[in-house]
Design a protein around this motif. Structure first.
Motif, PDB file in Angstrom:
ATOM      1  N   PRO A 165      15.531   7.647   2.301  1.00  0.00           N
ATOM      2  CA  PRO A 165      15.547   8.750   3.284  1.00  0.00           C
ATOM      3  C   PRO A 165      14.789   9.964   2.755  1.00  0.00           C
ATOM      4  N   GLY A 166      13.940  10.531   3.603  1.00  0.00           N
ATOM      5  CA  GLY A 166      13.175  11.713   3.219  1.00  0.00           C
ATOM      6  C   GLY A 166      11.855  11.401   2.544  1.00  0.00           C
ATOM      7  N   THR A 167      11.590  10.117   2.294  1.00  0.00           N
ATOM      8  CA  THR A 167      10.336   9.711   1.659  1.00  0.00           C
ATOM      9  C   THR A 167       9.610   8.756   2.597  1.00  0.00           C
ATOM     10  N   PRO A 168       8.307   8.953   2.821  1.00  0.00           N
ATOM     11  CA  PRO A 168       7.604   8.041   3.721  1.00  0.00           C
ATOM     12  C   PRO A 168       7.499   6.635   3.137  1.00  0.00           C
ATOM     13  N   PRO A 169       7.505   5.634   4.036  1.00  0.00           N
ATOM     14  CA  PRO A 169       7.583   5.747   5.487  1.00  0.00           C
ATOM     15  C   PRO A 169       9.015   5.965   5.975  1.00  0.00           C
ATOM     16  N   VAL A 182       0.809  -1.222   0.000  1.00  0.00           N
ATOM     17  CA  VAL A 182       0.000   0.000   0.000  1.00  0.00           C
ATOM     18  C   VAL A 182       0.841   1.270   0.000  1.00  0.00           C
ATOM     19  N   THR A 183       2.156   1.122   0.137  1.00  0.00           N
ATOM     20  CA  THR A 183       3.025   2.292   0.280  1.00  0.00           C
ATOM     21  C   THR A 183       2.938   3.231  -0.912  1.00  0.00           C
ATOM     22  N   ILE A 239      -0.624  10.713  -0.295  1.00  0.00           N
ATOM     23  CA  ILE A 239      -1.353  11.411   0.769  1.00  0.00           C
ATOM     24  C   ILE A 239      -0.682  12.760   1.056  1.00  0.00           C
ATOM     25  N   THR A 240      -1.475  13.802   1.080  1.00  0.00           N
ATOM     26  CA  THR A 240      -0.945  15.139   1.381  1.00  0.00           C
ATOM     27  C   THR A 240      -1.588  15.754   2.621  1.00  0.00           C
ATOM     28  N   GLY A 241      -2.670  15.156   3.114  1.00  0.00           N
ATOM     29  CA  GLY A 241      -3.415  15.777   4.207  1.00  0.00           C
ATOM     30  C   GLY A 241      -2.880  15.488   5.593  1.00  0.00           C
ATOM     31  N   PHE A 242      -1.976  14.504   5.721  1.00  0.00           N
ATOM     32  CA  PHE A 242      -1.415  14.200   7.041  1.00  0.00           C
ATOM     33  C   PHE A 242      -0.098  13.447   6.890  1.00  0.00           C
ATOM     34  N   ASP A 243       0.631  13.380   7.975  1.00  0.00           N
ATOM     35  CA  ASP A 243       1.896  12.663   8.036  1.00  0.00           C
ATOM     36  C   ASP A 243       1.625  11.235   8.501  1.00  0.00           C
ATOM     37  N   TRP A 244       2.330  10.267   7.944  1.00  0.00           N
ATOM     38  CA  TRP A 244       2.114   8.871   8.327  1.00  0.00           C
ATOM     39  C   TRP A 244       3.440   8.121   8.373  1.00  0.00           C
TER      40      TRP A 244
END
Length: 442
Positions: free
Chosen positions: A373-377, A291-292, A298-303
């Protein structure tokens, strides 16, 4: 007129040279042409197209015909029908939980000898947990592209907003449940707890947890508690969910709806878990690495991701897909050359950058291409730390049927509250003959 004729001639030439994904062709394929059947989301399919194009650029004269299935179920249907019709693709990508039925039928070409003779690929390049899942009767049947596991995706913004501690390594199932209770909120941000009069009938805006009621979601928790899901992992004949260790886990799992921390079946039917998490309606969501790619939009929140909770000891379930070569392929040499590229550092790096997979190739899994690094997760290392605790489900021809049968029973029990003893009896009744057929085919 001459210009028009020339253009028409050029279009005819290009059309003849183009192979449309999924379409048949009566002409004999070129010696360096290989067909590959894959399934995935639009982002995943775009990555496979990029991989095929990169291979063609790196290998003059080579061509990859990409056959795109819309879903994993569609892929399984295509593989089955094409093998039965003696017109299978040269290669297909499949999950280890599903490949046993093709190994039993002798439909796959072992790659043991090719791997031993390869100058570019070596057994030690890959995580042994993934390699082992695709071994059958002493042969390496397929080569793993990825190695994943379950993790808890969580909305960091909600955790910070409500001052809830973020999940830590070694957390217990009870810790996750307590966290889910703390994060189940109504539209005004108040905690909603099942059974409390002051919140009775109050609609839940954010549920604390989303987890599918499936055997493959319960299995690692049962293993963590010292139990097992079958009587003999090597040659299973029945489920063993009636042990104290398994019963404890199942009872805890099936109580989640009564606790009020998960969405109802009606809510899930209207919007699935993945979409609910992306919309900010789930604080936590149990899923694999796949699902990553979607969540990076997603821009509305941090995960971020957290380890799967445990009972007694760390345990997790293997998720792995591999490239399998069909036995009747007339292009096995070309197919192998593609595999050598796809699973090389260059090919594996290209796929790792999609975010969808944990590379099975160790050098790429431990590189910035995956850890990003720098990219979620931010905590992608969790997927690598989990690998030593990974366990596969049994490899038998009828395992997909067992998952289907148990899924129906568990979904009904999860959402409608069937007693545990009945659930265990129903699971056994739904699968006993399926296990018998699997044992007979082995």
């Amino acid at each position: 007129m001459k210009r028009t004729a020339a253009l028409l001639s050029l279009l005819a030439t290009l059309t003849a040279a183009t192979v449309t994904a999924g379409c048949g062709d009566t002409a004999e394929p070129a010696a360096d042409t290989v067909s590959l059947l894959v399934a995935g989301t639009p982002d995943e399919l775009a990555a496979y197209r990029a991989l095929a194009a990169a291979y063609e650029r790196a290998t003059p004269g080579a061509r990859v015909t990409l056959i795109e299935a819309s879903t994993a179920k569609d892929l399984m249907t295509r593989v089955s029908t094409s093998i039965a019709g003696n017109s299978p693709p040269d290669l297909f990508l499949i999950n280890y939980r599903n490949y046993g039925q093709f190994a039993v039928k002798g439909a796959l070409a072992p790659v043991t000898a090719r791997l031993a003779a390869s100058a570019g690929l070596h057994e030690q390049d890959f995580y042994p947990q993934a390699m082992g899942a695709f071994q059958w009767r002493g042969e390496q049947m397929c080569l793993p592209q990825n190695i994943s596991s379950l993790a808890v995706y969580y909305n960091r913004t909600l955790f910070k907003q409500y001052e809830v501690a973020e999940p830590a390594a070694g957390w217990h199932w009870n810790d996750m449940v307590a966290t889910a209770q703390a994060l189940t909120r109504d539209a005004s941000g108040r905690t909603v707890r099942a059974g409390e009069p002051e919140t009775a009938g109050v609609p839940v805006a954010v549920h604390g947890l989303g987890v599918a009621p499936e055997l493959i979601r319960m299995a690692p928790l049962i293993w963590s508690n010292g139990g097992d899901i079958v009587d003999d992992p090597g040659a299973p004949t029945r489920l063993t969910l009636d042990t104290p260790q398994a019963r404890e886990v199942m009872q805890d799992f099936l109580e989640l709806p009564r606790i009020g921390v998960v969405p109802s079946d009606v809510e899930v039917e209207a919007q699935d878990y993945e979409a609910r998490f992306a919309a900010g309606k789930l604080a936590m969501f149990v899923s694999s690495r796949r699902v990553t790619t979607a969540f990076r939009a997603i821009t509305g929140f941090d995960w971020d991701v957290a380890p799967l909770p445990q009972y007694r000891t760390p345990a997790n379930i293997l998720h792995s897909d591999a490239y399998c070569m069909t036995r009747t392929s007339a292009n096995q040499d070309a197919a192998w050359r593609f595999l050598e590229y796809a699973l090389s550092d260059a090919g594996a790096t290209l796929m790792a950058k999609t975010g969808r997979t944990v590379p099975s190739r160790i050098s790429v899994a431990t590189s910035p291409a995956f850890l990003s690094p720098g990219t979620p997760p931010a905590r992608s290392q969790i997927f690598l730390d989990t690998i030593p605790a990974l366990r596969p489900v049994p490899t038998i021809a009828t395992w997909p049927e067992i998952e289907d049968a148990t899924g129906k029973v568990l979904e009904n029990a999860f959402f409608h509250g069937d007693p545990l003893d009945k659930v265990i009896r129903d699971l056994d009744a739904a699968t006993r003959t399926v296990f018998e057929r699997g044992a007979a085919s082995r």
